[in-house]
Design a protein around this motif. Structure first.
Motif, PDB file in Angstrom:
ATOM      1  N   HIS A 160       0.932  -1.064   0.122  1.00  0.00           N
ATOM      2  CA  HIS A 160       0.026   0.001   0.021  1.00  0.00           C
ATOM      3  C   HIS A 160       0.816   1.086  -0.105  1.00  0.00           C
ATOM      4  CE1 HIS A 160      -3.568  -2.391   0.532  1.00  0.00           C
ATOM      5  NE2 HIS A 160      -3.080  -2.763   1.770  1.00  0.00           N
ATOM      6  N   ILE A 161       2.039   1.063  -0.332  1.00  0.00           N
ATOM      7  CA  ILE A 161       3.153   2.437  -0.082  1.00  0.00           C
ATOM      8  C   ILE A 161       2.754   3.328  -1.098  1.00  0.00           C
ATOM      9  CG2 ILE A 161       5.278   2.964  -0.272  1.00  0.00           C
ATOM     10  CD1 ILE A 161       6.284   0.560   1.256  1.00  0.00           C
ATOM     11  N   GLN A 162       2.500   2.881  -2.307  1.00  0.00           N
ATOM     12  CA  GLN A 162       2.514   3.844  -3.403  1.00  0.00           C
ATOM     13  C   GLN A 162       1.012   4.693  -3.340  1.00  0.00           C
ATOM     14  OE1 GLN A 162       3.081   2.891  -7.410  1.00  0.00           O
ATOM     15  NE2 GLN A 162       1.270   3.625  -8.094  1.00  0.00           N
ATOM     16  N   GLN A 163      -0.156   4.026  -2.853  1.00  0.00           N
ATOM     17  CA  GLN A 163      -1.404   4.539  -2.598  1.00  0.00           C
ATOM     18  C   GLN A 163      -1.397   5.505  -1.522  1.00  0.00           C
ATOM     19  OE1 GLN A 163      -4.632   1.874  -1.598  1.00  0.00           O
ATOM     20  NE2 GLN A 163      -6.235   3.345  -2.013  1.00  0.00           N
ATOM     21  N   ALA A 164      -0.659   5.108  -0.257  1.00  0.00           N
ATOM     22  CA  ALA A 164      -0.349   5.893   0.905  1.00  0.00           C
ATOM     23  C   ALA A 164       0.295   7.206   0.419  1.00  0.00           C
ATOM     24  CB  ALA A 164      -0.035   5.064   2.013  1.00  0.00           C
ATOM     25  N   THR A 165       1.522   7.072  -0.252  1.00  0.00           N
ATOM     26  CA  THR A 165       2.104   8.286  -0.626  1.00  0.00           C
ATOM     27  C   THR A 165       1.302   9.336  -1.246  1.00  0.00           C
ATOM     28  OG1 THR A 165       4.272   6.784  -0.553  1.00  0.00           O
ATOM     29  CG2 THR A 165       4.242   9.054  -1.974  1.00  0.00           C
ATOM     30  N   GLY A 166       0.605   8.843  -2.181  1.00  0.00           N
ATOM     31  CA  GLY A 166      -0.176   9.797  -3.187  1.00  0.00           C
ATOM     32  C   GLY A 166      -1.295  10.368  -2.316  1.00  0.00           C
ATOM     33  N   THR A 167      -1.876   9.670  -1.396  1.00  0.00           N
ATOM     34  CA  THR A 167      -2.893   9.982  -0.453  1.00  0.00           C
ATOM     35  C   THR A 167      -2.388  11.228   0.554  1.00  0.00           C
ATOM     36  OG1 THR A 167      -4.074   7.913  -0.499  1.00  0.00           O
ATOM     37  CG2 THR A 167      -4.772   9.365   1.274  1.00  0.00           C
ATOM     38  N   ILE A 168      -1.109  10.958   0.853  1.00  0.00           N
ATOM     39  CA  ILE A 168      -0.720  11.957   1.766  1.00  0.00           C
ATOM     40  C   ILE A 168      -0.248  13.137   1.098  1.00  0.00           C
ATOM     41  CG2 ILE A 168       1.479  12.543   3.091  1.00  0.00           C
ATOM     42  CD1 ILE A 168       1.984   9.520   3.612  1.00  0.00           C
ATOM     43  N   HIS A 169       0.121  13.256  -0.345  1.00  0.00           N
ATOM     44  CA  HIS A 169       0.176  14.014  -1.077  1.00  0.00           C
ATOM     45  C   HIS A 169      -0.976  15.099  -1.234  1.00  0.00           C
ATOM     46  CE1 HIS A 169       4.739  14.498  -2.463  1.00  0.00           C
ATOM     47  NE2 HIS A 169       4.526  13.328  -1.762  1.00  0.00           N
ATOM     48  N   MET A 170      -1.903  14.283  -1.635  1.00  0.00           N
ATOM     49  CA  MET A 170      -3.170  15.039  -1.854  1.00  0.00           C
ATOM     50  C   MET A 170      -4.001  15.664  -0.835  1.00  0.00           C
ATOM     51  SD  MET A 170      -6.510  13.129  -3.561  1.00  0.00           S
ATOM     52  CE  MET A 170      -5.776  13.011  -5.225  1.00  0.00           C
ATOM     53  N   VAL A 171      -3.761  14.981   0.569  1.00  0.00           N
ATOM     54  CA  VAL A 171      -4.296  15.659   1.750  1.00  0.00           C
ATOM     55  C   VAL A 171      -3.470  16.829   1.985  1.00  0.00           C
ATOM     56  CG1 VAL A 171      -4.275  15.426   4.120  1.00  0.00           C
ATOM     57  CG2 VAL A 171      -5.183  13.454   2.749  1.00  0.00           C
ATOM     58  N   ILE A 295      -3.729  16.563  -9.049  1.00  0.00           N
ATOM     59  CA  ILE A 295      -4.013  15.614 -10.390  1.00  0.00           C
ATOM     60  C   ILE A 295      -2.995  14.375 -10.403  1.00  0.00           C
ATOM     61  CG2 ILE A 295      -3.945  15.529 -12.949  1.00  0.00           C
ATOM     62  CD1 ILE A 295      -5.270  18.043 -12.793  1.00  0.00           C
ATOM     63  N   GLY A 296      -1.533  14.707 -10.148  1.00  0.00           N
ATOM     64  CA  GLY A 296      -0.543  13.909 -10.182  1.00  0.00           C
ATOM     65  C   GLY A 296      -0.766  12.895  -9.114  1.00  0.00           C
ATOM     66  N   SER A 297      -1.189  13.235  -7.769  1.00  0.00           N
ATOM     67  CA  SER A 297      -1.318  12.595  -6.758  1.00  0.00           C
ATOM     68  C   SER A 297      -2.537  11.262  -7.244  1.00  0.00           C
ATOM     69  CB  SER A 297      -1.933  13.416  -5.465  1.00  0.00           C
ATOM     70  OG  SER A 297      -0.560  14.035  -5.253  1.00  0.00           O
ATOM     71  N   ALA A 298      -3.533  11.946  -7.709  1.00  0.00           N
ATOM     72  CA  ALA A 298      -4.621  11.053  -8.377  1.00  0.00           C
ATOM     73  C   ALA A 298      -4.258  10.209  -9.195  1.00  0.00           C
ATOM     74  CB  ALA A 298      -5.899  11.995  -8.605  1.00  0.00           C
ATOM     75  N   LEU A 300      -1.144   8.742  -9.621  1.00  0.00           N
ATOM     76  CA  LEU A 300      -0.661   8.073  -9.103  1.00  0.00           C
ATOM     77  C   LEU A 300      -1.348   6.862  -8.188  1.00  0.00           C
ATOM     78  CD1 LEU A 300       2.392   7.214  -9.114  1.00  0.00           C
ATOM     79  CD2 LEU A 300       2.646   8.509  -7.068  1.00  0.00           C
ATOM     80  N   ILE A 301      -2.201   7.375  -7.362  1.00  0.00           N
ATOM     81  CA  ILE A 301      -3.111   6.413  -6.648  1.00  0.00           C
ATOM     82  C   ILE A 301      -3.973   5.524  -7.698  1.00  0.00           C
ATOM     83  CG2 ILE A 301      -5.086   6.254  -5.023  1.00  0.00           C
ATOM     84  CD1 ILE A 301      -3.957   8.991  -4.176  1.00  0.00           C
ATOM     85  N   ALA A 302      -4.294   6.324  -8.922  1.00  0.00           N
ATOM     86  CA  ALA A 302      -5.146   5.194  -9.788  1.00  0.00           C
ATOM     87  C   ALA A 302      -4.475   4.292 -10.386  1.00  0.00           C
ATOM     88  CB  ALA A 302      -5.838   6.184 -10.593  1.00  0.00           C
ATOM     89  N   SER A 303      -3.190   4.439 -10.563  1.00  0.00           N
ATOM     90  CA  SER A 303      -2.171   3.734 -11.683  1.00  0.00           C
ATOM     91  C   SER A 303      -1.984   2.354 -10.532  1.00  0.00           C
ATOM     92  CB  SER A 303      -0.969   4.064 -11.725  1.00  0.00           C
ATOM     93  OG  SER A 303      -0.250   4.704 -10.784  1.00  0.00           O
ATOM     94  N   GLY A 304      -1.934   2.442  -9.450  1.00  0.00           N
ATOM     95  CA  GLY A 304      -1.733   1.463  -8.267  1.00  0.00           C
ATOM     96  C   GLY A 304      -0.505   0.312  -8.880  1.00  0.00           C
ATOM     97  N   LYS A 305      -0.701  -0.793  -8.883  1.00  0.00           N
ATOM     98  CA  LYS A 305       0.260  -1.938  -9.248  1.00  0.00           C
ATOM     99  C   LYS A 305       0.552  -1.837 -10.738  1.00  0.00           C
ATOM    100  CE  LYS A 305      -0.779  -4.677  -5.049  1.00  0.00           C
ATOM    101  NZ  LYS A 305      -1.030  -6.141  -4.657  1.00  0.00           N
ATOM    102  N   ARG A 306      -0.339  -1.171 -11.452  1.00  0.00           N
ATOM    103  CA  ARG A 306      -0.283  -1.268 -12.962  1.00  0.00           C
ATOM    104  C   ARG A 306       1.153  -0.356 -13.335  1.00  0.00           C
ATOM    105  NH1 ARG A 306      -5.515  -0.432 -12.405  1.00  0.00           N
ATOM    106  NH2 ARG A 306      -5.284   1.869 -12.780  1.00  0.00           N
ATOM    107  N   LEU A 307       1.445   0.192 -12.389  1.00  0.00           N
ATOM    108  CA  LEU A 307       2.729   1.408 -12.878  1.00  0.00           C
ATOM    109  C   LEU A 307       3.935   0.489 -12.587  1.00  0.00           C
ATOM    110  CD1 LEU A 307       3.608   4.203 -13.481  1.00  0.00           C
ATOM    111  CD2 LEU A 307       3.873   4.692 -11.151  1.00  0.00           C
ATOM    112  N   LYS A 308       4.552   0.292 -13.736  1.00  0.00           N
ATOM    113  CA  LYS A 308       5.820  -0.336 -13.954  1.00  0.00           C
ATOM    114  C   LYS A 308       7.153   0.402 -14.210  1.00  0.00           C
ATOM    115  CE  LYS A 308       3.516  -4.140 -13.236  1.00  0.00           C
ATOM    116  NZ  LYS A 308       3.537  -4.897 -11.891  1.00  0.00           N
ATOM    117  N   GLN A 309       8.340  -0.058 -13.848  1.00  0.00           N
ATOM    118  CA  GLN A 309       9.371   0.857 -13.926  1.00  0.00           C
ATOM    119  C   GLN A 309       9.299   2.326 -13.609  1.00  0.00           C
ATOM    120  OE1 GLN A 309       9.481   0.394 -18.670  1.00  0.00           O
ATOM    121  NE2 GLN A 309      11.083  -1.323 -18.116  1.00  0.00           N
ATOM    122  N   ARG A 310       9.217   2.500 -12.331  1.00  0.00           N
ATOM    123  CA  ARG A 310       8.936   3.986 -11.613  1.00  0.00           C
ATOM    124  C   ARG A 310       9.977   4.818 -12.007  1.00  0.00           C
ATOM    125  NH1 ARG A 310       6.895   0.304  -7.294  1.00  0.00           N
ATOM    126  NH2 ARG A 310       4.815   0.453  -7.073  1.00  0.00           N
TER     127      ARG A 310
END
Length: 428
Positions: A160-171, A295-298, A300-310
Motif C-alpha cells: 500500500h506504499i504507493q497509494q499511501a504516498t499519493g494520499t499523503i500528497h493529496m491531503v 492531479i498527479g497524486s490522483a 499515481l493512486i489510480a495507477s496502483g500496481k499497474r505502474l511499472k518501471q517507476r
C-alpha cells in the motif's frame, strides 16, 4: 551490526538498497487501516492550521517592522534551524518511539503557538524574542516530520506504499489550499491573535489524533549491541553514501524542488509584469499550481500496481518539465499559461512522489527517520538558495528570460541524471 575498528557502525545486509520491509499484518485495504487513517487526519489538520500561523506572522512582521529584511530573517532562521538539526531529529526518530515523538512535537508546537500569540499581541515582544520563539517551534516540527514519514511504510505495508504516498500528497495540498483561504478570512475578520490561536488548537487536535491512532507497528532493529547516538547519526551519512539508489535520490530530489519552486516564482512574476494578469487571472494561476499536484497524486493512486518501471517515469517527468517551462516562458497570456502550469504541477508531483515511494520501499524501517532527516535538511535549504539566485537574475534580465534558462537547465539536468543515475533508472 558489528563495529569496525574506527567505531563507525556498519549497516549489515542493506548494501543493495532493496531491503525488505518489516512484515506487518497490514489491513487488506488502506482505508481499513485505522492507525494510518487517524494519523493522516492529524497530519492534514496540522498542515491546515499551520497556514494560519504563516499568514498571521508574515502580516505581523510586515506591519510591525515594515522591513523585507525582517521577513528574510524569519526565513533564514528557519533554514538555519533545519540545516543544523534536521539530520539529528531524524536520528532521534529512529532511536525513540515515533508515536510518542509525534505526540510530543504536536503538543509542544501547540503550546508554542499560544505563547507566540500572547507574545506578539499581548506582551508586544521585541522582534529578536519572536525569532527565538519561531525557531523553537521550527525545531520541534523537525522531529514530527521524520517520525511521521518514517512510520508510513510499517503502518501500511509494502503493498500500500504507493497509494499511501499519493494520499499523503493529496491531503497535504487540500489542507494547504483550504488552510490558506480560511487563514486569509480569519486574519481579516478576527486578527492575527485569533489566527495563531487556531494554529495552536489544530496542533493539539493533531496530538489527539495521534493518541487515538493507537500503537504503531514495532520497528525491528538489526542492531545486536548498543550503539551511541553519535555513531547512529554518523552511520546515516555512511549508509546514504554507500547506497547508490538512496544517494541518487538524496541528490536528485532537492535539485528537482529547487528548479520547480524557482519556476513557479518566475511564473508569478510574469503574471504581473508580462501578462498583466488581473486579480481573477492571478488567482487562477495560484490555484492551478496545487491543482496540478492533486492531479498527479490522483493519477499515481489510480495507477496502483499497474505502474511499472517507476525509476524511468521519474526521468520522463523530469525531462518533460524542461521543455514545458521553455514553452511557458514564451506564452503571451495568463489563460494560455494555465494548462502548462497544471501540467507542470502534475509532473512535479509524480516525480517527487515516486522518489518518496522508492525511499519507503528501499530504506530499512529502522533507518527511515535518519534518511528522511537528511533529505529534509537538504530539501529545505536548496530551494531558498535557488529562489535567492533566481530573483536577482530576474530583476536584471527579466522573468521570461530566466524562466527559459531554468527550463534549459532542467532539461539538461534531466538528460544527465537519466544517463548517469542508473540505480534510479533501473528501479522497478
Amino acid at each position: 551490526m558489528g563495529m569496525n575498528p574506527s567505531s563507525e557502525p556498519e549497516i549489515i545486509g542493506y548494501q543493495d538498497g532493496q531491503a525488505a520491509l518489516h512484515n506487518t499484518k497490514a489491513p487488506r485495504t488502506l482505508w481499513h487501516n485505522v492507525t494510518f487513517r487517524r494519523i493522516l487526519y492529524g497530519y492534514g489538520i496540522s498542515v491546515f492550521g499551520d497556514c494560519f500561523n504563516g499568514i498571521a506572522i508574515s502580516l505581523w512582521v510586515l506591519q510591525t517592522t515594515g522591513s523585507a529584511k525582517s521577513m528574510a530573517a524569519v526565513q533564514i532562521c528557519n533554514m538555519v534551524v533545519s540545516f543544523l538539526f534536521g539530520s539529528v531529529a531524524g536520528t532521534v526518530a529512529d532511536r525513540l518511539d515515533r508515536r510518542k515523538l509525534m505526540l510530543a512535537s504536536d503538543v509542544f508546537r501547540g503550546v508554542m503557538a499560544v505563547l507566540i500569540a500572547i507574545s506578539l499581541f499581548g506582551w508586544h515582544a521585541p522582534f529578536p524574542v519572536v525569532l527565538l520563539l519561531l525557531s523553537l517551534s521550527m525545531f520541534s516540527s523537525l522531529f514530527q516530520a521524520p517520525a511521521f514519514h518514517a512510520s508510513v511504510a510499517s503502518m501500511v505495508g509494502r503493498e500500500h506504499i504507493q497509494q499511501a504516498t499519493g494520499t499523503i500528497h493529496m491531503v497535504d495540498n487540500l489542507a494547504r489550499i483550504s488552510g490558506l483561504a480560511a487563514a486569509g478570512v480569519a486574519v481579516a475578520a478576527f486578527g492575527g491573535f485569533v489566527a495563531i490561536l487556531i494554529t495552536g488548537a489544530t496542533f493539539l487536535l493533531s496530538a489527539v489524533c495521534v493518541v487515538m491512532a493507537g500503537h504503531f507497528p514495532e520497528v525491528q532493529r538489526s542492531v545486536s549491541q548498543q550503539t551511541t547516538f553519535a555513531q547512529e547519526w554518523r552511520s546515516s551519512f555512511g549508509y546514504i553514501y554507500r547506497n547508490p539508489l538512496i544517494r541518487s535520490i538524496v541528490l536528485l530530489n532537492p535539485v528537482l524542488i529547487l528548479f520547480f519552486m524557482s519556476a513557479m516564482m518566475l511564473v508569478q512574476v510574469m503574471a504581473v509584469q508580462v501578462w498583466e494578469a488581473n486579480p481573477v487571472q492571478f488567482g487562477l494561476i495560484e490555484t492551478c499550481i496545487p491543482l496540478g499536484y492533486m492531479i498527479g497524486s490522483a493519477l499515481l493512486i489510480a495507477s496502483g500496481k499497474r505502474l511499472k518501471q517507476r525509476g524511468r517515469w521519474v526521468f520522463i517527468g523530469l525531462i518533460v518539465l524542461g521543455p514545458l517551462y521553455i514553452f511557458l516562458a514564451n506564452v503571451s497570456s495568463p489563460i494560455m499559461a494555465l494548462p502548462f502550469i497544471v501540467g507542470g504541477g502534475a509532473m512535479f508531483a509524480c516525480c517527487t512522489m515516486l522518489t518518496q515511494i522508492m525511499l519507503r520501499t528501499a530504506v530499512p524501517d529502522e533507518l527511515q527517520g535518519r534518511v528522511y532527516g537528511v533529505v529534509g535538511t537538504i530539501t529545505s535549504t536548496a530551494p531558498i538558495l535557488g529562489l535567492t539566485v533566481v530573483s536577482v537574475l530576474a530583476d536584471q534580465w527579466g522573468a521570461a528570460s530566466v524562466l527559459q534558462g531554468v527550463g534549459i537547465l532542467l532539461l539538461a539536468t534531466g538528460i544527465l541524471a537519466a544517463t548517469t543515475l542508473k540505480s534510479i533508472r533501473t528501479y522497478q
